[in-house]
Design a protein around this motif. Structure first.
Motif, mmCIF file in Angstrom:
data_model
loop_
_atom_site.group_PDB
_atom_site.id
_atom_site.type_symbol
_atom_site.label_atom_id
_atom_site.label_comp_id
_atom_site.label_asym_id
_atom_site.label_seq_id
_atom_site.Cartn_x
_atom_site.Cartn_y
_atom_site.Cartn_z
ATOM 1 N N LEU A 268 16.257 -54.048 -18.088
ATOM 2 C CA LEU A 268 16.088 -52.639 -17.722
ATOM 3 C C LEU A 268 14.635 -52.195 -17.850
ATOM 4 O O LEU A 268 14.159 -51.348 -17.084
ATOM 5 C CB LEU A 268 16.983 -51.763 -18.607
ATOM 6 N N ILE A 273 14.739 -52.345 -10.970
ATOM 7 C CA ILE A 273 15.983 -51.574 -11.006
ATOM 8 C C ILE A 273 15.979 -50.613 -12.197
ATOM 9 O O ILE A 273 16.826 -49.720 -12.281
ATOM 10 C CB ILE A 273 17.216 -52.496 -11.104
ATOM 11 N N GLY A 274 15.031 -50.841 -13.098
ATOM 12 C CA GLY A 274 14.897 -49.964 -14.260
ATOM 13 C C GLY A 274 13.505 -49.374 -14.320
ATOM 14 O O GLY A 274 13.062 -48.696 -13.394
ATOM 15 N N ILE A 322 23.680 -57.279 -14.470
ATOM 16 C CA ILE A 322 23.005 -55.985 -14.681
ATOM 17 C C ILE A 322 22.735 -55.295 -13.352
ATOM 18 O O ILE A 322 22.928 -54.074 -13.200
ATOM 19 C CB ILE A 322 21.685 -56.185 -15.454
ATOM 20 N N ILE A 326 24.238 -51.550 -12.123
ATOM 21 C CA ILE A 326 23.363 -50.441 -11.756
ATOM 22 C C ILE A 326 23.623 -49.972 -10.329
ATOM 23 O O ILE A 326 23.647 -48.773 -10.022
ATOM 24 C CB ILE A 326 21.890 -50.826 -11.937
ATOM 25 N N GLN A 327 23.877 -50.921 -9.421
ATOM 26 C CA GLN A 327 24.104 -50.588 -8.013
ATOM 27 C C GLN A 327 25.447 -49.884 -7.817
ATOM 28 O O GLN A 327 25.628 -49.120 -6.883
ATOM 29 C CB GLN A 327 24.035 -51.853 -7.149
#
Length: 328
Positions: A268, A273-274, A322, A326-327
């Protein structure tokens, strides 16, 4: 001390139960050799037992065609052993160690029964004695190596089991894991973490997973393999190209060195994506490159190769999980 006693009991019993995994066949072979050796000596190439031995071959193999093919293969092996010089003979025995089962000794005795001269019979007796000696030597060395590997594993686990009444994971004292990691690093430097050691850990892990009452032990042994993989993979860095730092490679090396429990946070913080700047595709690419390099630098099919590849794929799999979470 109760926990370490239970670990020692597991090693003393289960290490014999798994019987060396790949090398474990040698443990089973060891028992067959003892039977075969006594069978050879009892027979003393008796012609009266010849027919029973031939019938036994057919009974063991189950059908005439299978027995014939097995006999042809054994005859070729016997011929090769007879024609070999001492060095070649030893190599043949070691390379075909699993071929020297009870059926082999029965066939060798049967061929001796058909000899027309005492000299030829004596040649077979000498060949049998030599092969038995080499096989016994291999079995004994394998047994010694397993016992040594078991002692090494006990030493690595001691910081997390000593003084604990019941095996649990994670340990109550976080410092115990650091001590275990230091043990692994030191023993790796001393060359103690070889294929025999990895075979022992892998076999004990399989046993622990099958035993539903020892989940803590399974997690502990898994941690040993993870720490081993991290130690080996961290010895070589690909994060620098000249004066530049390859960020994706550096990020992967950070993950390799980090405890598994910290991976989620690192993903993350480090991936796009983070909060980070490493694209998931970039991480996937460098993981694949590291897997390819590992495959090239390790022996195919070895425990070391399996453990290192599994660790790298574990990182890749966690990143994929992960990303999906998130998606969603």
């Amino acid at each position: 001390m109760a926990a370490i006693s239970s670990v020692q009991c597991l090693f003393s019993c289960d290490s014999h139960h798994h019987q060396l995994v790949q090398s474990g066949s040698l443990w089973r072979l060891g028992s067959r050799v003892l039977v075969s050796s006594s069978l050879w000596k009892r027979s003393q190439f008796s012609r009266g037992d010849s027919l029973r031995r031939r019938n036994l071959i057919c009974a063991v193999k189950g059908d005439a065609e299978g027995a014939f093919k097995k006999t042809v293969a054994i005859d070729r092996m016997i011929d090769a052993l007879q024609d070999a010089n001492p060095r070649e003979l030893e190599q043949l025995v070691v390379e075909n160690i699993l071929a020297f089962d009870e059926v082999f000794w029965i066939r060798l005795a049967a061929r001796s029964d058909t000899c027309k001269s005492d000299d030829d019979k004596k040649d077979y007796e000498e060949l049998a004695a030599t092969v038995m000696s080499i096989v016994d030597c291999v079995v004994n060395k394998t047994r010694e190596k397993i016992e040594t590997s078991t002692d090494v594993l006990k030493g690595i686990l001691r910081p997390v089991v000593e003084g604990v009444e019941e095996i649990s994971w994670p340990p109550r004292d976080p410092e115990a894991i650091n001590q275990m990691e230091n043990e692994i690093i030191q023993r790796e430097k001393e060359g103690q973490l070889d294929e025999g050691f990895l075979s022992e850990v892998s076999a004990q892990l399989r046993q622990a997973k099958e035993d539903k009452e020892k989940p803590g032990l399974a997690a502990m042994l898994q941690k040993v393999l993870q720490l081993y993989a991290a130690t080996i993979l961290s010895k070589r860095s690909y994060a620098k190209k000249g004066n530049e730092v390859v960020k994706a490679e550096y990020f992967l090396e950070t993950l390799i060195k980090a405890p598994e429990e910290q991976w989620n946070k690192l993903f993350l913080d480090g991936l796009t994506i983070g909060k980070g700047e490493i694209a998931p595709d970039e991480l996937s690419s460098v993981i694949k490159k590291r897997i390819e390099r590992t495959l090239i630098r390790t022996e195919g099919g070895s425990y070391q190769q399996r453990v290192l590849i599994e660790y790298l794929k574990g990182i890749e799999s966690r990143a994929t999980e992960i990303l999906k979470l998130i998606q969603e």
